[in-house]
Design a protein around this motif. Structure first.
Motif, PDB file in Angstrom:
ATOM      1  N   LEU A 141       0.128  32.082  54.558  1.00 37.86           N
ATOM      2  CA  LEU A 141      -1.305  32.290  54.307  1.00 37.86           C
ATOM      3  C   LEU A 141      -1.720  31.750  52.947  1.00 37.86           C
ATOM      4  CD1 LEU A 141      -2.123  35.865  55.690  1.00 37.86           C
ATOM      5  CD2 LEU A 141      -2.768  33.663  56.638  1.00 37.86           C
ATOM      6  N   SER A 142      -0.850  31.850  51.997  1.00 40.67           N
ATOM      7  CA  SER A 142      -1.205  31.424  50.641  1.00 40.67           C
ATOM      8  C   SER A 142      -0.862  29.970  50.353  1.00 40.67           C
ATOM      9  CB  SER A 142      -0.508  32.321  49.609  1.00 40.67           C
ATOM     10  OG  SER A 142       0.896  32.279  49.773  1.00 40.67           O
ATOM     11  N   SER A 143      -0.088  29.328  51.252  1.00 43.65           N
ATOM     12  CA  SER A 143       0.375  27.982  50.897  1.00 43.65           C
ATOM     13  C   SER A 143       0.207  26.915  51.976  1.00 43.65           C
ATOM     14  CB  SER A 143       1.854  28.034  50.507  1.00 43.65           C
ATOM     15  OG  SER A 143       2.636  28.517  51.589  1.00 43.65           O
ATOM     16  N   HIS A 144       0.123  27.301  53.272  1.00 43.24           N
ATOM     17  CA  HIS A 144       0.145  26.278  54.311  1.00 43.24           C
ATOM     18  C   HIS A 144      -0.959  26.387  55.366  1.00 43.24           C
ATOM     19  CE1 HIS A 144       4.244  25.646  52.753  1.00 43.24           C
ATOM     20  NE2 HIS A 144       4.176  24.459  53.315  1.00 43.24           N
ATOM     21  N   LEU A 145      -1.391  27.583  55.700  1.00 47.65           N
ATOM     22  CA  LEU A 145      -2.309  27.762  56.831  1.00 47.65           C
ATOM     23  C   LEU A 145      -3.649  27.083  56.574  1.00 47.65           C
ATOM     24  CD1 LEU A 145      -2.481  29.108  59.625  1.00 47.65           C
ATOM     25  CD2 LEU A 145      -3.558  31.073  58.506  1.00 47.65           C
ATOM     26  N   LYS A 146      -3.991  26.097  57.436  1.00 51.83           N
ATOM     27  CA  LYS A 146      -5.201  25.300  57.254  1.00 51.83           C
ATOM     28  C   LYS A 146      -6.329  25.710  58.193  1.00 51.83           C
ATOM     29  CE  LYS A 146      -3.424  22.455  54.160  1.00 51.83           C
ATOM     30  NZ  LYS A 146      -3.936  22.405  52.767  1.00 51.83           N
ATOM     31  N   THR A 147      -5.994  26.040  59.452  1.00 53.09           N
ATOM     32  CA  THR A 147      -7.038  26.367  60.415  1.00 53.09           C
ATOM     33  C   THR A 147      -6.672  27.614  61.208  1.00 53.09           C
ATOM     34  OG1 THR A 147      -6.145  25.057  62.267  1.00 53.09           O
ATOM     35  CG2 THR A 147      -7.564  23.912  60.681  1.00 53.09           C
ATOM     36  N   LEU A 167      -9.490  35.627  56.117  1.00 52.04           N
ATOM     37  CA  LEU A 167     -10.368  34.967  55.156  1.00 52.04           C
ATOM     38  C   LEU A 167      -9.982  35.327  53.722  1.00 52.04           C
ATOM     39  CD1 LEU A 167     -13.956  35.201  56.699  1.00 52.04           C
ATOM     40  CD2 LEU A 167     -12.778  33.118  55.977  1.00 52.04           C
ATOM     41  N   ASN A 168      -9.627  36.568  53.524  1.00 49.53           N
ATOM     42  CA  ASN A 168      -9.333  37.044  52.178  1.00 49.53           C
ATOM     43  C   ASN A 168      -8.056  36.443  51.618  1.00 49.53           C
ATOM     44  OD1 ASN A 168      -9.589  38.576  49.816  1.00 49.53           O
ATOM     45  ND2 ASN A 168      -8.486  40.303  50.695  1.00 49.53           N
ATOM     46  N   TYR A 169      -7.028  36.337  52.475  1.00 45.66           N
ATOM     47  CA  TYR A 169      -5.718  35.915  51.978  1.00 45.66           C
ATOM     48  C   TYR A 169      -5.374  34.465  52.311  1.00 45.66           C
ATOM     49  CZ  TYR A 169      -4.971  40.851  51.012  1.00 45.66           C
ATOM     50  OH  TYR A 169      -5.079  42.130  50.522  1.00 45.66           O
ATOM     51  N   GLY A 170      -6.210  33.780  53.073  1.00 44.58           N
ATOM     52  CA  GLY A 170      -5.959  32.375  53.401  1.00 44.58           C
ATOM     53  C   GLY A 170      -6.392  31.475  52.258  1.00 44.58           C
ATOM     54  N   GLU A 171      -5.516  31.241  51.314  1.00 45.68           N
ATOM     55  CA  GLU A 171      -5.881  30.547  50.081  1.00 45.68           C
ATOM     56  C   GLU A 171      -6.097  29.044  50.251  1.00 45.68           C
ATOM     57  OE1 GLU A 171      -3.304  31.462  46.841  1.00 45.68           O
ATOM     58  OE2 GLU A 171      -3.290  33.624  47.246  1.00 45.68           O
ATOM     59  N   VAL A 172      -5.527  28.464  51.305  1.00 46.23           N
ATOM     60  CA  VAL A 172      -5.693  27.020  51.516  1.00 46.23           C
ATOM     61  C   VAL A 172      -6.402  26.738  52.847  1.00 46.23           C
ATOM     62  CG1 VAL A 172      -3.720  26.400  50.089  1.00 46.23           C
ATOM     63  CG2 VAL A 172      -3.374  26.842  52.518  1.00 46.23           C
ATOM     64  N   ILE A 202     -20.175  38.004  57.955  1.00 47.31           N
ATOM     65  CA  ILE A 202     -19.144  37.043  57.555  1.00 47.31           C
ATOM     66  C   ILE A 202     -19.477  36.413  56.208  1.00 47.31           C
ATOM     67  CG2 ILE A 202     -18.117  34.805  58.127  1.00 47.31           C
ATOM     68  CD1 ILE A 202     -18.237  35.594  61.052  1.00 47.31           C
ATOM     69  N   LEU A 203     -20.763  36.173  55.962  1.00 46.46           N
ATOM     70  CA  LEU A 203     -21.173  35.564  54.695  1.00 46.46           C
ATOM     71  C   LEU A 203     -20.827  36.435  53.501  1.00 46.46           C
ATOM     72  CD1 LEU A 203     -24.679  34.134  55.700  1.00 46.46           C
ATOM     73  CD2 LEU A 203     -22.547  32.875  55.416  1.00 46.46           C
ATOM     74  N   LEU A 204     -20.647  37.739  53.738  1.00 44.30           N
ATOM     75  CA  LEU A 204     -20.337  38.662  52.659  1.00 44.30           C
ATOM     76  C   LEU A 204     -18.841  38.850  52.442  1.00 44.30           C
ATOM     77  CD1 LEU A 204     -23.008  41.426  53.452  1.00 44.30           C
ATOM     78  CD2 LEU A 204     -23.209  39.514  51.850  1.00 44.30           C
ATOM     79  N   PHE A 205     -18.029  38.336  53.364  1.00 46.75           N
ATOM     80  CA  PHE A 205     -16.586  38.513  53.244  1.00 46.75           C
ATOM     81  C   PHE A 205     -16.047  37.705  52.068  1.00 46.75           C
ATOM     82  CE2 PHE A 205     -15.954  39.340  58.092  1.00 46.75           C
ATOM     83  CZ  PHE A 205     -16.495  40.609  57.919  1.00 46.75           C
ATOM     84  N   GLN A 206     -15.090  38.287  51.386  1.00 42.76           N
ATOM     85  CA  GLN A 206     -14.432  37.576  50.295  1.00 42.76           C
ATOM     86  C   GLN A 206     -13.511  36.501  50.856  1.00 42.76           C
ATOM     87  OE1 GLN A 206     -12.476  40.134  47.489  1.00 42.76           O
ATOM     88  NE2 GLN A 206     -11.383  38.458  46.489  1.00 42.76           N
ATOM     89  N   LYS A 207     -13.540  35.324  50.253  1.00 38.92           N
ATOM     90  CA  LYS A 207     -12.736  34.206  50.724  1.00 38.92           C
ATOM     91  C   LYS A 207     -11.677  33.836  49.694  1.00 38.92           C
ATOM     92  CE  LYS A 207     -16.345  31.989  53.527  1.00 38.92           C
ATOM     93  NZ  LYS A 207     -17.119  30.729  53.722  1.00 38.92           N
TER      94      LYS A 207
END
Length: 309
Positions: free
Chosen positions: A236-242, A262-267, A294-299
């Motif tokens: 989630l933090s390094s590879h997940l794109k879609t 959304l919160n933890y998907g850094e890339v 969704i617009l209020l969710f942290q990304k």
């Protein structure tokens, strides 16, 4: 079938529907030129140990369908050129030695406790689809656990790049191998099991694409909602794109999953939410409310786009 059929050098494709199949393989092998073989076993077959797959030197595509009662079939498959193997409704003991196998499609329907599935020498495997028959929670107590019986099958899929699990809630993390090469994971969810999904993500450190097929029966009162885990798998933090969430209904647990990714998907580059079967009710969000929320969710990724279709 006459012995001459098994040794025919001009036979390239064969579709066989039988309840009587006896064959003693010769040292020269079976079906010397056969590339495509489709076998359906009907009713009570006369032999439990099926030997026609023991040495098929040219076989590239094999499909086995079982409609058999009684004892479990025993299948030994040895095919050095085999690239695609499909089994449907197969309750059996099978051992597969296919060093060039690239595509595997296994449909497991009510296997017995004596079933066993072994993939050996499967380092060339690229795509695998494992479908385990879904059992409604209220009926689950009627059937013994057969997850340990497919553990060797799962171990044989460890090299795949594209993996599909249908009804994975019956799997247990301890039976899953590490998927170091996995590029895409597709899960068919009838209940959201945080522990299992997180363990799967942990075992897929290089995964770039995640597909979640959601069913309305997944979010029912037989399963108590739990808080999302605080553990964040490395992918989630390094590879997940879609991420693709299909069959989204706006239930609380589904929104929880979306928020977590959304919160933890850094890339993350994109999350696609399919709401074509969206049905609003007092317990669910409307489509409009969903888009606003969704617009209020942290990304975790500033460049991530969310598409609701």
């Amino acid at each position: 079938m006459p012995p001459s059929v098994f040794q025919c050098r001009s036979l390239v494709s064969l579709k066989l529907d039988t309840n009587c199949l006896t064959y003693s393989p010769s040292t020269s092998g079976c079906f010397p030129s056969l590339k495509y073989l489709h076998v359906t076993f009907r009713d009570y077959i006369n032999e439990r140990r099926v030997k026609i797959f023991l040495n098929c030197p040219a076989l590239e595509d094999l499909t086995i369908v079982e409609n058999v009662g009684g004892d479990v079939l025993e299948l030994n498959i040895s095919a050095p050129q085999l690239k695609t193997l499909t089994t449907d409704n197969l309750d059996c003991k099978f051992f597969v030695d296919a060093p060039r196998l690239e595509n595997l499609n296994v449909n497991i329907d009510w296997p017995s406790l004596t079933s066993n599935y072994v993939l050996d020498n499967s380092k060339s495997l690229v795509k695998a689809k494992v479908h385990v028959k879904y059992i409604a929670p209220k009926h689950k107590h009627r059937y013994p656990s057969y997850v340990p019986n497919i553990s060797k099958l799962l171990a044989g899929t460890s090299s795949v790049k594209y993996l599909t699990f249908l009804a994975p809630q019956y799997l247990e993390a301890r039976y899953l191998p590490d998927y170091e090469n996995l590029n895409q994971l597709e899960l068919d969810l009838r209940c959201f099991c945080w522990d299992l999904v997180i363990e799967l993500l942990k075992k897929c450190p290089s995964m770039k694409h995640l597909i979640l097929n959601l069913h309305r029966t997944a979010w029912n009162h037989d399963y108590k909602p739990v808080n999302p885990p605080t553990l964040v798998p490395g992918c989630l933090s390094s590879h997940l794109k879609t991420v693709s969430m299909r069959g989204f209904h706006g239930e609380q647990e589904e929104v929880q999953v979306l928020k977590y990714l959304l919160n933890y998907g850094e890339v993350l580059n994109k999350i696609t939410i399919s709401t074509r079967n969206f049905v609003g009710n007092p317990a669910c969000l409307t489509k409009e409310d969903l888009c606003k929320e969704i617009l209020l969710f942290q990304k975790g990724s500033e460049t991530c786009q969310v598409e609701v279709i």
